[in-house]
Motif scaffolding. Sequence first.
Motif: not given
Length: 534
Positions: A94-98, A104-111, A156-161
């Motif tokens: 999760d930390n890497k994703l954030l 600037g990378y998109d959430m989907d492609e990062s995940s 995904r929503k939680r990470l976006a938040y």
Amino acid sequence: MGFPEEHVVKAVKENGEESADLILETLLTYSASPLALQSSPEEDQPPISIIKRESEEETDQSSSDYYENLLEDFSDADSLPEDEDTMTPLSDNDNKLLFLMDMGYDMDESSIAIERCGPDSSIDQLTDFISAAQLAKGSDHLYRDAEDEDKCQKKRKRLAYLSWKKKNQRPNKKICNGEDELMKLPKPMVGFGVPNQPYPAFQRTLPEDALGPLYFYYENVALAPKGVWNTISRYLYDIHPEFVDSKFFCACARKRGYIHNLPVGNRFRLLPIPAATIQDAFPLSKKWWPAWDTRTKLNCLKTTVASAKTTEKIRKALEDCDGDPPLVVQKYVMEECRKWNLVWIGKNRVATLEPDEFEVLLGFPKNHTRGGGSNRTDRFKSLGNSFQIDTVAYHLSVLKPLFPTGITVLSLFSGIGGAEVSLHRLNIPLKSVVSVEISQVNRNIVRSWWEQTNQRGCLIELEDVQLLSHERLEQLIHSVGGFDLVIGGSPCNNLAGCNRVSRDGLDGKESALFFDYWRILDSVKCIQKNRQKN
């Protein structure tokens, strides 16, 4: 990024200050394995300031509405707690994703990159994977299937938040007033009342020092960093802000707060009433609008727009589908459409709004920003930082019976003349306007509008509020006979939620102009009060 200071100091000492990636990996190791910190030498090492992402290119966005809407959707759907301290701690992935999202990378492609490369992958490996995927022909291999996507949606929503909270310095939907009481932003954001909505119960009592005339009106973004509205209110006579979303007046959202001493009764709307929905505003798009795009309002209009690459990726993703696109593709397209305010112009084709379409949505005359030395980029920037005319005119409409023969205005940070256009459209004659605006392009736009509308009053243009000393204000007041209205608003650059790099609150270069607004307003009140005595 929220790592403890002592961890950062140790990680820098071990890896040097040059590689942010190595520092991050070390910090993530510390988080995953507390034993890694036990050999920490020199505990009293003084804290040092490091890690500056020099290669990050700032994207100037003037609104946090996209992230606000995502936050509201998540909160409603998943009962998100107000205090993030009650949440489950973030994992290594999760930390890497954030971190990738902050780059600037998109959430989907990062995940997906983290999933494909494995839990032990480094940031370098992940960015290489994402770059390779973006360069590969087509983009459908980046999508999850619908079942996997649904399973990941809450995460995904939680990470976006959480990412949104980090970028915005935790601007909770609460503001502390001078008495340390908590005031929630209204939901819906209707201020002291908007057309066709139930009027909220409110009591408005102004301090004696704030009573008009002289009238004043100041605009700022609603979801500013913590403490901003507290400060603005304290300087402006402790007046409670009126928070309004322009979606109640037009087809686009624009969440703003207004501090003013205007009367609030007997307001009226501008005519003709603008289109209330996207498809009413752009009727030619109805033919191509898919049923699964349920938007009726655009998000806040920004100072930048999507690139051709973004719209092309959307077209390719849709054309690769047989019939209706699967749920995951729909979600991808909708996320981009909401983020960039894209509209449908053909089968599988979306496009950004043009400057003249921005103008209509914001209530300006068509081609208002055209000419005057402005290019397309200048026009977007000027419009993104402007008033929404229908909203502001609704508030200013109470001045019409008070100034039947005309009004004298001091317009600070005039931009493209939102205040002047609002008053003109209300048929309030402009006797004299002192317009202060640092941008030559914007000054040209205001002057051109003044001439084209055959204004009979006097327009005095100044380049910088720093020129408005107490003595200069005395000269202007003597020249125009005194001001009836002081109006202004700060550009959003240091306040908007999406602006990751320079979200500095009232310490920012542009937003610090508020203190000049307050200084000038105070001087004008003093000078005019002394003139009345004499």
